[in-house]
Design a protein around this motif. Sequence first.
Motif, PDB file in Angstrom:
ATOM      1  N   THR A   1      24.960  29.553  38.884  1.00 14.09           N
ATOM      2  CA  THR A   1      24.892  28.264  40.110  1.00 14.09           C
ATOM      3  C   THR A   1      24.648  27.371  39.458  1.00 14.09           C
ATOM      4  O   THR A   1      25.238  26.808  38.409  1.00 14.09           O
TER       5      THR A   1
ATOM      6  N   LYS B   1      36.988  31.092  44.385  1.00 16.55           N
ATOM      7  CA  LYS B   1      36.622  29.273  43.514  1.00 16.55           C
ATOM      8  C   LYS B   1      34.981  29.206  44.200  1.00 16.55           C
ATOM      9  O   LYS B   1      35.235  28.438  45.370  1.00 16.55           O
ATOM     10  N   GLY B   2      34.141  29.584  43.747  1.00 21.31           N
ATOM     11  CA  GLY B   2      33.042  29.278  44.405  1.00 21.31           C
ATOM     12  C   GLY B   2      31.573  30.116  44.028  1.00 21.31           C
ATOM     13  O   GLY B   2      32.475  30.957  42.649  1.00 21.31           O
TER      14      GLY B   2
ATOM     15  N   GLN C   1      37.763  27.485  35.694  1.00 23.36           N
ATOM     16  CA  GLN C   1      40.132  27.665  36.223  1.00 23.36           C
ATOM     17  C   GLN C   1      40.439  27.722  34.840  1.00 23.36           C
ATOM     18  O   GLN C   1      41.438  28.166  34.522  1.00 23.36           O
TER      19      GLN C   1
ATOM     20  N   PHE D   1      27.170  27.084  36.710  1.00 21.69           N
ATOM     21  CA  PHE D   1      28.583  27.321  36.474  1.00 21.69           C
ATOM     22  C   PHE D   1      29.275  26.009  36.833  1.00 21.69           C
ATOM     23  O   PHE D   1      29.116  24.997  37.068  1.00 21.69           O
ATOM     24  N   ASP D   2      30.480  26.126  36.055  1.00 23.95           N
ATOM     25  CA  ASP D   2      31.417  25.264  35.884  1.00 23.95           C
ATOM     26  C   ASP D   2      32.197  25.371  36.414  1.00 23.95           C
ATOM     27  O   ASP D   2      33.291  26.217  35.711  1.00 23.95           O
ATOM     28  N   ALA D   3      32.789  25.044  37.928  1.00 22.55           N
ATOM     29  CA  ALA D   3      33.912  25.690  38.675  1.00 22.55           C
ATOM     30  C   ALA D   3      35.657  25.523  37.405  1.00 22.55           C
ATOM     31  O   ALA D   3      36.436  26.008  37.571  1.00 22.55           O
TER      32      ALA D   3
ATOM     33  N   TRP E   1      34.711  33.225  31.734  1.00 24.83           N
ATOM     34  CA  TRP E   1      33.425  33.360  33.321  1.00 24.83           C
ATOM     35  C   TRP E   1      32.483  33.079  31.753  1.00 24.83           C
ATOM     36  O   TRP E   1      31.678  32.911  31.299  1.00 24.83           O
TER      37      TRP E   1
END
Length: 340
Positions: free
Chosen positions: A315, A289-290, A324, A318-320, A163
Amino acid sequence: MFTYAVDVMGGDLGPRVAFKACKKFLRFRRDVSLTLTVTTEYYQEACSYFSGNPRVRVIQCQSSIEATDKPSQMLRKGQSSTMAVALLEHQQGRAHGVLSIGNTGALMVLARQSMGMLPDLERPALATMLPTRGKPLLMLDLGANLSVDADRLVQFACIGAAWSETLTGQPASVGLLNVGRESGKGTDCVRIADENLSELMPENYQGFQEGDDLYKGELDVLVTDGFAGNITLKASEALSDWLLELFNREFRQHWLMKWFVWLWLPAVRSIERRVSPARHGGALLLGIKGVVVKTHGSSDARTFRYALRYLHEKTRNFDALQLQQRYLNHRRHTASSSDE
């Protein structure tokens, strides 16, 4: 335009403080719309309060999960609760993130069911950014997992580092909270986690950190179990509140200082902006996942508004997929090192 689902039920002060916070937040954020989930009892009041605002949608729900609810009660309310409906809005793509003031345990369980978890991560961790002398410190877990084993601490270190690196683009320095820096200090769980992290994340791991290391500003991530993390956080918040109160009282009571209020008041307000717990009232459920943010059950309108701002800030950055991938890279390093 960003849309956020807001579960306004379950707080100690009732949903009206959330209504007030949402209205004020929208006044300054023209790029945001909100979806509020409320029970039938407050549905008409919410519709009336936000009447004429096209950026607010109110969803009527059958129930809400309270802080005092037992696990059996939470399960019965299940998907009909305001919390579950807010999470569903995010899961189905109608909201970019979720803010809840409700029960932390229920939020963790329902978020896992609705959103799913990152691969190879057993449970999410509650995390927030703490102000320090230097750079902000991401601390986790803050109460979602009171008791954890060594592997869970390693997982928290991996998701915390991922993160931090997603937000900054720089390698994250990671520490493990303990009662001392020496290798023999701490519980078996903490010592095993220390050994594993030393082998598996040598480029990131900075070893044991004591309580007085929190605010030095040298670390990016500090890992602990939820029991110690929650106590540390709340003790820090109480101390910050008391010091701010002390500053204000001492300056205002001194007759000479009253004449120079124009000199010292800006400094006090600057300190308040940096350390006030109300301004740092949001915590992320990392591993989901969010983007799911929890705010204190005792949040007033001011704290709730800053939690909304925290959700919006995280948000936007945020780059999911990147999160990951960075997490999996750390875990693959872990797996390959273990195989050796």
